[in-house]
Design a protein around this motif. Structure first.
Motif, PDB file in Angstrom:
ATOM      1  N   LEU A   1      17.093 -25.124  14.511  1.00 26.98           N
ATOM      2  CA  LEU A   1      17.284 -26.412  13.657  1.00 26.98           C
ATOM      3  C   LEU A   1      16.798 -27.609  14.370  1.00 26.98           C
ATOM      4  N   ASP A   2      16.434 -27.339  15.780  1.00 25.85           N
ATOM      5  CA  ASP A   2      15.885 -28.350  16.768  1.00 25.85           C
ATOM      6  C   ASP A   2      14.593 -28.556  16.174  1.00 25.85           C
ATOM      7  N   PRO A   3      14.170 -29.998  15.936  1.00 27.09           N
ATOM      8  CA  PRO A   3      13.045 -30.327  15.554  1.00 27.09           C
ATOM      9  C   PRO A   3      11.677 -30.375  16.658  1.00 27.09           C
ATOM     10  N   LYS A   4      12.164 -30.016  17.912  1.00 24.78           N
ATOM     11  CA  LYS A   4      11.391 -29.971  19.045  1.00 24.78           C
ATOM     12  C   LYS A   4      11.104 -28.573  19.321  1.00 24.78           C
ATOM     13  N   SER A   5      11.704 -27.727  18.458  1.00 21.98           N
ATOM     14  CA  SER A   5      11.400 -26.366  18.726  1.00 21.98           C
ATOM     15  C   SER A   5      10.315 -25.782  17.914  1.00 21.98           C
ATOM     16  N   SER A   6       9.416 -24.826  18.161  1.00 20.45           N
ATOM     17  CA  SER A   6       8.382 -24.285  17.494  1.00 20.45           C
ATOM     18  C   SER A   6       8.304 -22.914  17.449  1.00 20.45           C
ATOM     19  N   ILE A   7       9.446 -22.256  17.450  1.00 16.57           N
ATOM     20  CA  ILE A   7       9.560 -20.699  17.582  1.00 16.57           C
ATOM     21  C   ILE A   7       8.840 -20.237  16.181  1.00 16.57           C
ATOM     22  N   ARG A   8       7.914 -19.320  16.547  1.00 17.70           N
ATOM     23  CA  ARG A   8       7.329 -18.444  15.313  1.00 17.70           C
ATOM     24  C   ARG A   8       7.871 -17.094  15.138  1.00 17.70           C
ATOM     25  N   SER A   9       8.199 -16.544  16.128  1.00 19.99           N
ATOM     26  CA  SER A   9       8.782 -15.022  16.324  1.00 19.99           C
ATOM     27  C   SER A   9      10.129 -14.921  16.979  1.00 19.99           C
ATOM     28  N   LEU A  10      11.300 -14.402  16.507  1.00 19.96           N
ATOM     29  CA  LEU A  10      12.339 -14.243  17.015  1.00 19.96           C
ATOM     30  C   LEU A  10      12.666 -13.191  16.955  1.00 19.96           C
ATOM     31  N   GLN A  11      12.690 -12.221  18.206  1.00 19.94           N
ATOM     32  CA  GLN A  11      13.314 -10.809  18.253  1.00 19.94           C
ATOM     33  C   GLN A  11      14.650 -10.543  18.862  1.00 19.94           C
TER      34      GLN A  11
END
Length: 1015
Positions: A802-812
Motif C-alpha cells: 500500500l506504500d505509494p513509494k513502493s513499486s514491487i511487481r513480483s512478490l515471491q
C-alpha cells in the motif's frame, strides 16, 4: 566570603558569639590581624590598612572600603554569617564540593561507551581485575596471559587493602603504593572506580581528601608552581583547605593519586631535583611529585601511582612502600562477569535478553577451550573489544547512531593509545613538535608492516626472527634503541601473543623442534593494522620513496634558485634562465607517481574483495562472529594456514571515512583528503568493472559491508547504479546485515530500482522485514521464499504493497507459513495496489478457504498477470472456482496448481476451462499448470515443475512428494498410450525418466538444497 566596612569602623555582625568584640588586634607589618579561636569555628579577620592620605580623603567622602574575611568553616549549629551570599555550612564544605565535582567528572563515559546503550553506569560496568602484591625482586616480571603462566600464588587484593600499613614502613608517614600493569589491564578503570567509591563513602574512608592527577596533564606544565597552587589550579574549591597547609599531621588524611606516571620524566637525583618541604614553594610539576614520593613534602600523606611496565624502575625502591600488579582477568569467571555486565543490558524474558544470555554462554564455552580468544581476553581491553564487536553484530538497531566495525577498532586504539607519543629526545635545531613521534604511528610502521607482510603472504603466525626483522631490524641510534625497548615492554605484547596450538598443551610447552610463534591477539586486528599501513601510504614503492626525496630536495632548492634567477633576469634578460623552470617539473612528476600509487590501493581493495579462492567462504560478518564465538559442531580435521583476509579491503574502505580519519588524526596518523579523493575515484571504476561479473551471494554481502563501512553516499550511489540484481540467497541475515542493506540502498536516488532482490532462505523475521523497508522501496521483484514468515508478517507486507513509494511487481512468498489468515491480510492490499504483476503463494498453507477468498478478491486488482498457489492442499472445487475467476480477470494468463490433491477429473476440467470457449479466440485463454501433462499432451512447463520439486524436496513432506510423483508417472503413462506418433511417445518416455530419477533421488536423499526458484 566578602563583608563590607564603612568609614573607620568595621560593620560586621556575627550571631551566636559575643566574645569577638573584645579581642585585641596584632600588628603584622602592614596589616592588622585579629584572630579568634572559637571552637569549632575559627575566624581570621584581615583588615587592610589604609596606606595613604588619598585613602583617608576617600573615607571622609563616605567611600566604601571592601575588606576580605577568611573563614575556615566547619558545620556548627547556631552560627551564621551575614555576607553577600548566604549558604549553609554543609553546602560550602570544600570536601563535599570536591566529592560532587569528582563524581561529575569521573562518571562521564567516553563516546565509545555510549554505543552499548543508556543502561550502563560505571558501577554496573565495572568488574574488578586481579590485583596481587609483588615483592620488590618480583616487580620486573613481565605480565603474561593465563595460558602462559600458572595462576599467581599471592591472593587477590582490593584497593583498600593496598593502604594497610606495612611492617617495614613507619606508621607516622604515609604509604607510597606503586600500581603497575601492562597496556589494557585496566589501570585507568581501577582509578575511576576508586575515585567514585571514595566519593560514595564505600572505600578508603579513612582518607578525608583524595586528590587525583593525570600525569599527562602535569607533564604539559612548564611554569613553576607549588603543591597548593597545583591543587587549586585543577580544584579551585580546595584553594585554602587546611589539610594541605603542612601544619601538624593533617596530611595523614590525604591521598594523592597520580595516574600514568610513564608520561612524566621524574628525576630522583638530588642534584637534579631539589629537596622541598614547603607546600607553598614553587617547583616544576615533576619536582613536586618527586618530593611527595621522597616524603619531604607532606610526609604524612599517602600516594598512589599507576604506571606501565617500562617506567617501573623510575621510582627508586626505597621510596615505594608496596608494589602491586594489575593482572587483568586471569580466570574465565571474571571474563564472564565482564561480558554479562556489558551484553546483558536488561533483566526479563524478552528476546534480546535471551539472545544476550546465549551469546554469553557461547563466549564462555569458547574461553574454556583455551582458545586464542582466551589468551587475549585476560586483558580487559580485549574483553571490551569483544563485547563491542558482538554488540555491533547482534544488537544493531535502525534507530541507533551509525556504527561501523572499522570505527569500533579505531575507537579501541584511541581508548588505549590516545595522544601518546614516543620521546625522541631534543636535538639541536629540531622543532619542539618533532621531538616526539606518535606512538600509534610507530605501531603502524612496525607492527602494521608485520601485519601487511602476513596478509600479503596469507599468514597469521610469525616467528621470533620475523618479529625481530619487522619490528626492530632498522634501529640505529641510541634513542631509537631506547624507543624500541619501551615499545617492546609496553606495547608489543598488547598486539602479539604466543600462538595457542590446539591439542598440544599450553603455548609454553614448546619442544626443541618447534619454534615459538606469535599471532595477533584478535585476528581482525592484523587486517586492520595492515589496512592502516597501506592507507597511510607507508607501503611505498622504491620509486616513490626515491622520487619523494628528490622532489623535496629539488623543491627546496628550486625556490631559492628561482628567486635568484628572477632578480638576475631584471638586469640580464637571457632566455637561458628559462631552463631553470624545469625545476618546477619534477614535483609534478612525483605527484603523478603518487596518484598512481593511490590507484594501486584502490585496485588492491577491489582485487581483495573478489578473490576467486574466497568465493565459497562465509560472508565477512559471519567470519568475525566465528572468530569470537568459535565454530560449534564438527571441527575441520586439517587447519589451513592460508587464512582468508576478507576484512582487509573492508577496513581499507572504512579508514577513509571522515569520522575515522578524525580519530586517527588525534592518534598522530593523518590521512589527507586528497588521498581519499584519489582512492575513491579509482575505487569506483574498479568496483563497477568487477560488478559486471557474476558473484556468489556471500561476496555481494561483503560488497555491501564495504560500502557501508565507507560511509560515502555519493560513491555508494554510483556503484549501485551499475547493479540491477542483488541475490543474497542462503545468507543468514541478521539485524546488522539487514541494517547494512537498508543503509546502502537508502543512498540511491528515488528513481533507482533493483530488478530483483533475492532474500530467499535468509532466516528473515517480521522484525527484520521492518529494518529492510528502505531496501524494499527500491525493488521491483522481491523474493522472500523459505523464510518461515508467519501471518503477522503479512501486516507489514500489506503496508508495503500500500506504500505509494513502493513499486514491487513480483512478490515471491513460497514456503512461508502464512496460512489462511495471513493470506487474507495480504489480499486486503490488492484493491489499492497498482504495481503487482506476479504473486507466488506456493506452499503457504492457503487451503480451500484461502483459495476461495483469493478467487473473490482477484477482480479488485486489475494488473495481476501470474498467480502461483501450488502445493497448498487445494481441492477440485476451490481450484475450479479460482480458475474461473482467473478467466474473468482481464490480465491473468498463468495459474500454478500442481502438487495439490486434484483428481484426474478435476485436472481434466481445469485443462478444459483453460482453453478459450469460442473457436475464434474471443474468450481469454488461461494456462493452468496442474501436472506435467495437459490432458493427453505434455505440458510445456513440465521441466520447471520438476525443477521446483527437486530444489524444495529437502524441506517438503517426503511422503506427499512421493505420492505426487507417482501420480505424475500414471498421468504420463496414460498420455503416452494415447499418442499415435512414435516421436511423441519417445518424448513422454524422456519425461518419465526425469520423474523416476527425481523419485530415486528423493528416496536416496540426494536432492539439492533450495536455491530460491523464482516462480
Amino acid at each position: 566570603m566578602l563583608v563590607y566596612w564603612r568609614g573607620s569602623g568595621v560593620l560586621w555582625r556575627l550571631q551566636g558569639s559575643s566574645s569577638l568584640r573584645d579581642v585585641p588586634c596584632k600588628w603584622n607589618g602592614s596589616i592588622w590581624l585579629r584572630e579568634v579561636n572559637h571552637s569549632p569555628l575559627t575566624v581570621r579577620v584581615t583588615c587592610y590598612r589604609r596606606m595613604s592620605s588619598l585613602h583617608r580623603q576617600l573615607n571622609q567622602l563616605g567611600g566604601t572600603w571592601m575588606r576580605r574575611v577568611k573563614f575556615s568553616l566547619y558545620p556548627t549549629a547556631g552560627i551564621y554569617c551575614r555576607t553577600l551570599c548566604s549558604r549553609t555550612s554543609d553546602s560550602a564544605d570544600p570536601i563535599e564540593i570536591h566529592k560532587r565535582k569528582l563524581v561529575q567528572w569521573f562518571s562521564h563515559l567516553p563516546q565509545e561507551e555510549k554505543q552499548f546503550g543508556g543502561y550502563f553506569t560505571p558501577e554496573t560496568m565495572h568488574v574488578d581485575p586481579l590485583i596481587v602484591e609483588k615483592q620488590p625482586e618480583e616487580r620486573s616480571g613481565v605480565l603474561r596471559s593465563p595460558l602462559q603462566t600458572e595462576a599467581p600464588s599471592s591472593p587477590s587484593l582490593t584497593v583498600e587493602q593496598l593502604f594497610e600499613p606495612s611492617e617495614a614502613w613507619s606508621r607516622d608517614r604515609g604509604l607510597n603504593v606503586l600500581l603497575y600493569g601492562a597496556v589494557g589491564t585496566g589501570k585507568s578503570t581501577v582509578v575511576r572506580k576508586l575515585v567514585l567509591d571514595w566519593c560514595a563513602g564505600t572505600t578508603l574512608t579513612h582518607f578525608k581528601l583524595l586528590v587525583p592527577f593525570s600525569c599527562e596533564d602535569l607533564a604539559q606544565l612548564n611554569k613553576l608552581t607549588s603543591l597548593r597552587d597545583l591543587v587549586s589550579r585543577k580544584y579551585l574549591h580546595l584553594r585554602n583547605i587546611p589539610l594541605l597547609s603542612g601544619v601538624g599531621d593533617q596530611a595523614k588524611d590525604v591521598l594523592f593519586l597520580f595516574n600514568g606516571m610513564e608520561k612524566m620524566k621524574l628525576d630522583f637525583r638530588v642534584g637534579s631535583t631539589e629537596l622541598c618541604s614547603d607546600p607553598g614553594e614553587a617547583l616544576l610539576s615533576g619536582a613536586v611529585v618527586v618530593n611527595l614520593l621522597r616524603k619531604y613534602l607532606l610526609p604524612e600523606a599517602s600516594v598512589l601511582v599507576t604506571t606501565r611496565l617500562s617506567a617501573l624502575d623510575r621510582v627508586p625502591q626505597k621510596y615505594v612502600s608496596r608494589y602491586a600488579q594489575i593482572c587483568g582477568f586471569m580466570d574465565p569467571e571474571r571474563q564472564r562477569a565482564y561480558f554479562t555486565s556489558r551484553l546483558l543490558q536488561q533483566s526479563g524474558d524478552d528476546p534480546r535478553t535471551r539472545d544476550a544470555q546465549a551469546l554469553i554462554e557461547l563466549l564462555y564455552l569458547n574461553l574454556q577451550r583455551e582458545s586464542q580468544l582466551a589468551a587475549a581476553c585476560f586483558l580487559p581491553s580485549y574483553c571490551w573489544l569483544t563485547c563491542a564487536t558482538l554488540h555491533f553484530l547482534h544488537f544493531t538497531e535502525a534507530q541507533a547512531p551509525i556504527r561501523t566495525l572499522t570505527g569500533i577498532y579505531t575507537s579501541f586504539l584511541r581508548l588505549n593509545f590516545g595522544g601518546e607519543v614516543l620521546g625522541a629526545g631534543a636535538r639541536a635545531g629540531q622543532p619542539a613538535q618533532e621531538q616526539h613521534s606518535s606512538l600509534m604511528l610507530y605501531v603502524v610502521r612496525t607492527v602494521g608492516k608485520l601485519a601487511f607482510d602476513g596478509v600479503t603472504n596469507k599468514r597469521t603466525s610469525f616467528s621470533e626472527k620475523e618479529l625481530e626483522q619487522w619490528v626492530g631490524g632498522e634501529t640505529k641510534t641510541d634513542e631509537e634503541l631506547r624507543q624500541l625497548a619501551v615499545f617492546r615492554t609496553d606495547v608489543l605484547d598488547f598486539f602479539l601473543v604466543p600462538c595457542v596450538k590446539s591439542g598440544k598443551g599450553f603455548p609454553g610447552e614448546v619442544s626443541e623442534e618447534d619454534e615459538r610463534r606469535y599471532v595477533f591477539a584478535v585476528p581482525a586486528m592484523q587486517e586492520y593494522l595492515a589496512a592502516l599501513y597501506v592507507v597511510l601510504g607507508e607501503n611505498k614503492s622504491a620509486l616513490e620513496k626515491l622520487t619523494k626525496q628528490v622532489s623535496v630536495a629539488i623543491g627546496q632548492a628550486g625556490e631559492d634558485v628561482n628567486a635568484l634567477i628572477t632578480i638576475l633576469s631584471k638586469f640580464i634578460p637571457l632566455r637561458i634562465f628559462a631552463v631553470f623552470n624545469l625545476l618546477k617539473l619534477f614535483p609534478k612528476v612525483y605527484e603523478k607517481i603518487s596518484s598512481r600509487n593511490k590507484g594501486s590501493i584502490a585496485r588492491t581493495m577491489a582485487a581483495e574483495m573478489f578473490r576467486t579462492e574466497d568465493s565459497f567462504n562465509e560472508d565477512v560478518l559471519d567470519q568475525v562472529e566465528q572468530s569470537l564465538l568459535g565454530v560449534h559442531g564438527p571441527q575441520p580435521q586439517q587447519h589451513d594456514e592460508r587464512q582468508p583476509f576478507e576484512l582487509y579491503p573492508i577496513f581499507m574502505g572504512g579508514l577513509l571515512h571522515y569520522g575515522n580519519r578524525i580519530i586517527l588524526q588525534q592518534l598522530g596518523c593523518s590521512i589527507k583528503s586528497t588521498t581519499v579523493a584519489q582512492i575513491t575515484h579509482a575505487l569506483r571504476k574498479h568496483l563497477v568493472r568487477e560488478l559486471g561479473k557474476p558473484h556468489p551471494p556471500e561476496e555481494l554481502m561483503d560488497l555491501l559491508v564495504l560500502l557501508y563501512e565507507f560511509q560515502n553516499p555519493r560513491l555508494t550511489a554510483e556503484v549501485l547504479s551499475s547493479i540491477r540484481t542483488i541475490r543474497l540467497t542462503n545468507v543468514r541475515m541478521t539485524p546488522l546485515k539487514c541494517f547494512v542493506l537498508s543503509s546502502v540502498m537508502s543512498c540511491a536516488p528515488a528513481s533507482y530500482h533493483l530488478e530483483e532482490l533475492d532474500l530467499s532462505d535468509c532466516h528473515l523475521t517480521t522484525e527484520l522485514l521492518k529494518m529492510l523497508w528502505p531496501a524494499f522501496r527500491h525493488t521491483r521483484n522481491l523474493n522472500l521464499q523459505f523464510n518461515s514468515l508467519g501471518p503477522e508478517s503479512c501486516i507489514l507486507l500489506q503496508e508495503l504493497l500500500l506504500d505509494p513509494k513502493s513499486s514491487i511487481r513480483s512478490l515471491q512468498l513460497c514456503d512461508n507459513p502464512l496460512l489462511e489468515s495471513g493470506a487474507r491480510t495480504l489480499l486486503e492490499a490488492l484493491p489499492d495496489n497498482q504495481s503487482l504483476r506476479q504473486l507466488s503463494l506456493m506452499h503457504t498453507g492457503l487451503g480451500d478457504q484461502g483459495a476461495r477468498e483469493l478467487a473473490e478478491r482477484l477482480h479488485q486488482h486489475a494488473g495481476l498477470q501470474e498467480l502461483n498457489v501450488a502445493y497448498n492442499n487445494i481441492g477440485d472445487s476451490a481450484a475450479l472456482k479460482l480458475v474461473d475467476a482467473c478467466r474473468e480477470h482481464p490480465s491473468i494468463h498463468t495459474v500454478h496448481l500442481y502438487l495439490n490433491p486434484l483428481s484426474d477429473v478435476g485436472k481434466q476440467s481445469l485443462y478444459v476451462r483453460g482453453v478459450p470457449v469460442n473457436q475464434d479466440g474471443s474468450s481469454r485463454c488461461v494456462k493452468v499448470l496442474a501436472s506435467v501433462t495437459e490432458g493427453s499432451d505434455l505440458s510445456e512447463d513440465w521441466h520447471p515443475i520438476l525443477s521446483v520439486i527437486r530444489e524444495n524436496a529437502s524441506t517438503w513432506d517426503r511422503d506427499r512428494l512421493r505420492q505426487q510423483l507417482q501420480v505424475f508417472l500414471r498421468d504420463l503413462e496414460w498420455g503416452r498410450q494415447q499418442q499415435p506418433s512414435f516421436w511423441k511417445r519417445l518424448h513422454f518416455r524422456r519425461v518419465e525418466k526425469g520423474v523416476r530419477q527425481t523419485l530415486r533421488m528423493l528416496e536416496t536423499d540426494t536432492l539439492s538444497k533450495p536455491t530460491g526458484y523464482t516462480k
